[in-house]
Each structure stands twice: as C-alpha cells, then as structure tokens.
Write a protein that holds these residues in place. Sequence first.
Motif, PDB file in Angstrom:
ATOM      1  N   MET A 141     -93.047  -5.004 -17.101  1.00 27.12           N
ATOM      2  CA  MET A 141     -93.102  -4.651 -15.695  1.00 27.12           C
ATOM      3  C   MET A 141     -94.534  -4.643 -15.190  1.00 27.12           C
ATOM      4  SD  MET A 141     -90.129  -1.754 -15.304  1.00 27.12           S
ATOM      5  CE  MET A 141     -90.413  -0.888 -16.828  1.00 27.12           C
TER       6      MET A 141
ATOM      7  N   ALA B 175     -97.021  -6.386 -16.464  1.00 28.03           N
ATOM      8  CA  ALA B 175     -97.507  -7.764 -16.453  1.00 28.03           C
ATOM      9  C   ALA B 175     -97.047  -8.503 -15.205  1.00 28.03           C
ATOM     10  CB  ALA B 175     -97.028  -8.494 -17.706  1.00 28.03           C
ATOM     11  N   LYS B 176     -95.912  -8.105 -14.655  1.00 31.42           N
ATOM     12  CA  LYS B 176     -95.392  -8.726 -13.438  1.00 31.42           C
ATOM     13  C   LYS B 176     -95.852  -7.997 -12.179  1.00 31.42           C
ATOM     14  CE  LYS B 176     -91.163 -10.508 -15.516  1.00 31.42           C
ATOM     15  NZ  LYS B 176     -89.700 -10.494 -15.420  1.00 31.42           N
ATOM     16  N   ASP B 177     -96.671  -6.922 -12.346  1.00 32.58           N
ATOM     17  CA  ASP B 177     -97.157  -6.131 -11.210  1.00 32.58           C
ATOM     18  C   ASP B 177     -96.002  -5.488 -10.448  1.00 32.58           C
ATOM     19  OD1 ASP B 177     -99.270  -5.092  -9.562  1.00 32.58           O
ATOM     20  OD2 ASP B 177     -98.859  -6.650  -8.070  1.00 32.58           O
ATOM     21  N   GLU B 178     -94.954  -5.064 -11.177  1.00 32.60           N
ATOM     22  CA  GLU B 178     -93.807  -4.425 -10.535  1.00 32.60           C
ATOM     23  C   GLU B 178     -93.942  -2.909 -10.506  1.00 32.60           C
ATOM     24  OE1 GLU B 178     -90.522  -5.833 -12.825  1.00 32.60           O
ATOM     25  OE2 GLU B 178     -90.528  -7.790 -11.857  1.00 32.60           O
TER      26      GLU B 178
ATOM     27  N   TYR C 165     -96.082   0.589 -12.601  1.00 33.17           N
ATOM     28  CA  TYR C 165     -97.024   1.162 -13.566  1.00 33.17           C
ATOM     29  C   TYR C 165     -96.580   2.595 -13.808  1.00 33.17           C
ATOM     30  CZ  TYR C 165     -99.697  -2.865 -12.041  1.00 33.17           C
ATOM     31  OH  TYR C 165    -100.094  -4.151 -11.750  1.00 33.17           O
TER      32      TYR C 165
ATOM     33  N   SER D  85     -95.140   1.758  -7.954  1.00 33.53           N
ATOM     34  CA  SER D  85     -94.471   0.458  -7.938  1.00 33.53           C
ATOM     35  C   SER D  85     -94.954  -0.359  -6.746  1.00 33.53           C
ATOM     36  CB  SER D  85     -92.951   0.630  -7.901  1.00 33.53           C
ATOM     37  OG  SER D  85     -92.563   1.461  -6.840  1.00 33.53           O
ATOM     38  N   THR D  86     -95.010  -1.656  -6.961  1.00 34.87           N
ATOM     39  CA  THR D  86     -95.471  -2.564  -5.919  1.00 34.87           C
ATOM     40  C   THR D  86     -94.348  -2.811  -4.917  1.00 34.87           C
ATOM     41  OG1 THR D  86     -96.995  -3.642  -7.449  1.00 34.87           O
ATOM     42  CG2 THR D  86     -96.393  -4.880  -5.460  1.00 34.87           C
TER      43      THR D  86
ATOM     44  N   ARG E 299     -97.498  -7.344  -2.022  1.00 38.49           N
ATOM     45  CA  ARG E 299     -98.908  -7.702  -2.238  1.00 38.49           C
ATOM     46  C   ARG E 299     -99.363  -8.567  -1.064  1.00 38.49           C
ATOM     47  NH1 ARG E 299    -102.313  -4.816  -5.507  1.00 38.49           N
ATOM     48  NH2 ARG E 299    -101.323  -4.366  -7.466  1.00 38.49           N
TER      49      ARG E 299
END
Length: 120
Positions: free
Chosen positions: A1, A3-6, A8, A27-28, A31
């Motif tokens: 998650m 690595a996909k910027d979904e 942290y 959570s993103t 962007r």
Amino acid sequence: MMAKDEVYIFGVFLKATGVMIGTVDVSTLMRYNFNWGRIGYVLHNQHWQKGFGKESVAATLRMAYTKIGYHRIEAHIDLDNVPSISLVESVGMTYECTRKGFIYERGMWQDQLVYYQNAE
C-alpha cells in the motif's frame, strides 16, 4: 500500500515499555495538483485522555507534510465523536463543513464533520 502511495500506517507505542497502544494512518485521497490526504487514528481506550493521541497525530501530520508531501490533510469525524473533535482541534485542524450522507455505516448513509489542515 505504501509503495502505491495509498496508505501509510504508523504504530503508536508507549516509550517506557514499547507496547503498541494504537495506530495512526494517512491515506491518499488525490495527488497531482492537490496532494490531499485523510488522517485516521485508533488508540486502545485505556490510553485515552493521556495525551498520546495528540502527540501521535501531531507527529504524523508533520511527517505527512515533510516526508510524504501532502499539502492538505482532512479528518472525517462522526457528528457525536466529541473526543475526536477535541483531538483534531488540539493539533490545529480547523472545522470546514459537515458532509451530508458521506459514509455508509450501520446500514445507512451518515453525515460526517470535516476538519482540515494545510501544510505551512
């Protein structure tokens, strides 16, 4: 998650013992030209009202801006969650609005308060 910027997810640990007492996540949402995220947090109830929430949420917000590159962070809060409202206000988040029918919980669409903070 990550690595996909979904999302942290950070553990919250007692300094004295190393025991995990909760988590804070960011959570993103979007962007590109927004760099917009949402923060969430959970602490074991025996550790409420002791400053751990404020300390961990404040640290996560700083990291979200400086290390992850968000510009705006929102917290979405149930209308009756007074402790959560107090927590986000204590770290400098500002009430923005009430989103009507925003989340599906307990078998129905629920309103939620939106608090936000922008990077300085």
